[in-house]
Write a protein that holds these residues in place. Structure first.
Motif, PDB file in Angstrom:
ATOM      1  N   SER A 101      31.304  14.702  34.463  1.00  0.00           N
ATOM      2  CA  SER A 101      32.337  14.369  33.762  1.00  0.00           C
ATOM      3  C   SER A 101      32.075  13.448  32.486  1.00  0.00           C
ATOM      4  O   SER A 101      32.904  13.365  31.632  1.00  0.00           O
ATOM      5  N   GLU A 190      29.993  21.022  30.101  1.00  0.00           N
ATOM      6  CA  GLU A 190      31.097  20.195  30.628  1.00  0.00           C
ATOM      7  C   GLU A 190      31.546  18.976  30.225  1.00  0.00           C
ATOM      8  O   GLU A 190      32.662  18.478  30.028  1.00  0.00           O
ATOM      9  N   THR A 206      43.939  21.878  35.299  1.00  0.00           N
ATOM     10  CA  THR A 206      43.537  20.588  36.184  1.00  0.00           C
ATOM     11  C   THR A 206      42.106  20.372  36.225  1.00  0.00           C
ATOM     12  O   THR A 206      41.573  19.077  36.609  1.00  0.00           O
ATOM     13  N   GLU A 207      41.425  20.958  35.365  1.00  0.00           N
ATOM     14  CA  GLU A 207      39.947  20.745  35.113  1.00  0.00           C
ATOM     15  C   GLU A 207      39.550  21.102  33.782  1.00  0.00           C
ATOM     16  O   GLU A 207      40.451  21.998  32.951  1.00  0.00           O
ATOM     17  N   ARG A 208      38.563  21.157  33.409  1.00  0.00           N
ATOM     18  CA  ARG A 208      38.111  21.173  31.855  1.00  0.00           C
ATOM     19  C   ARG A 208      37.862  22.640  31.666  1.00  0.00           C
ATOM     20  O   ARG A 208      38.044  23.590  32.776  1.00  0.00           O
ATOM     21  N   ILE A 211      33.571  24.624  33.040  1.00  0.00           N
ATOM     22  CA  ILE A 211      32.792  24.150  34.387  1.00  0.00           C
ATOM     23  C   ILE A 211      31.519  24.586  34.784  1.00  0.00           C
ATOM     24  O   ILE A 211      31.581  25.812  34.885  1.00  0.00           O
TER      25      ILE A 211
END
Length: 217
Positions: A101, A190, A206-208, A211
């Protein structure tokens, strides 16, 4: 009179030799497991593939050898190793996983001459030596074109610029894509993806957009 070796039905642990599991501890453990299963945690019992630190790609060997000592988290100079959680499976809890992250893994090339500090600190060889950026593969980066800003004609290419191992290229429209055969799952792409901060949430993300996925997801 010699003292009884048991107190209230519980075996007294010996001071020498291998640790003894008391009846009470065994009952508590079994009771806790039964409670989790009763609450529907049976779906968490398996060991699902996760993105592991260098030398930890043999899932069965890692899960069986890891003693959850947390040494690998503590020595990671970039802070990219984190403990797995319950949703990753009961067998995986507290085992090391990669968190890209905010940073990425270079196998400690800059910090320790290419010898991963996580591997060097592992007391049980749950993380094995010999993994390098050229030979080791932590996972494979996966780009979601529906969420990627470049594919929405915004012109983003942070992931392409961040890639240290020539595992990304640009198409005829200057949009990045992953060269899977060259990707070692370092997480640089990422770690710099800004899709969530720049509109992907409105598209249901809900995420990049890019990934690193486990090798066997």
């Amino acid at each position: 009179m010699a003292e009884n070796d048991e107190r209230a039905g519980e075996a007294v642990p010996k001071k020498e030799g291998r640790p003894v599991i008391t009846r009470r501890a065994l009952c508590v453990g079994l009771g806790g497991t039964a409670a989790l299963l009763g609450l529907g945690a049976v779906r968490y019992a398996g060991s699902a593939p996760l993105v592991r630190p260098p030398g930890g790609q043999d899932e069965e060997a890692l899960v069986s050898a890891c003693i959850r000592c947390e040494k690998c988290y503590e020595v990671c100079p970039r802070g990219v190793i984190a403990p797995a959680h319950l949703e990753d499976g009961l067998l995986n809890m507290r085992t090391p996983v990669m968190d890209f992250s905010a940073n990425w893994c270079d196998w400690c090339t800059e910090e320790n001459g290419g010898e991963p500090l996580c591997v060097a600190s592992c007391p049980t060889e749950a993380l094995k030596g010999g993994s390098t950026p050229e030979t080791g593969v932590l996972g494979i980066a996966e780009l979601n074109e529906d969420l990627c800003l470049a594919y929405r004609l915004i012109g983003c290419r942070f992931c392409y610029d961040a890639c240290e191992y020539e595992a990304m290229a640009l198409d005829e429209n200057n949009r990045p894509y992953v060269l899977s055969d060259a990707c070692n799952g370092c997480g640089a792409c990422e770690s710099v993806c800004v899709s969530l901060q720049n509109g992907s949430i409105s598209a249901g993300a809900t995420e990049r957009a890019i990934i690193v996925r486990p090798l066997e997801s």
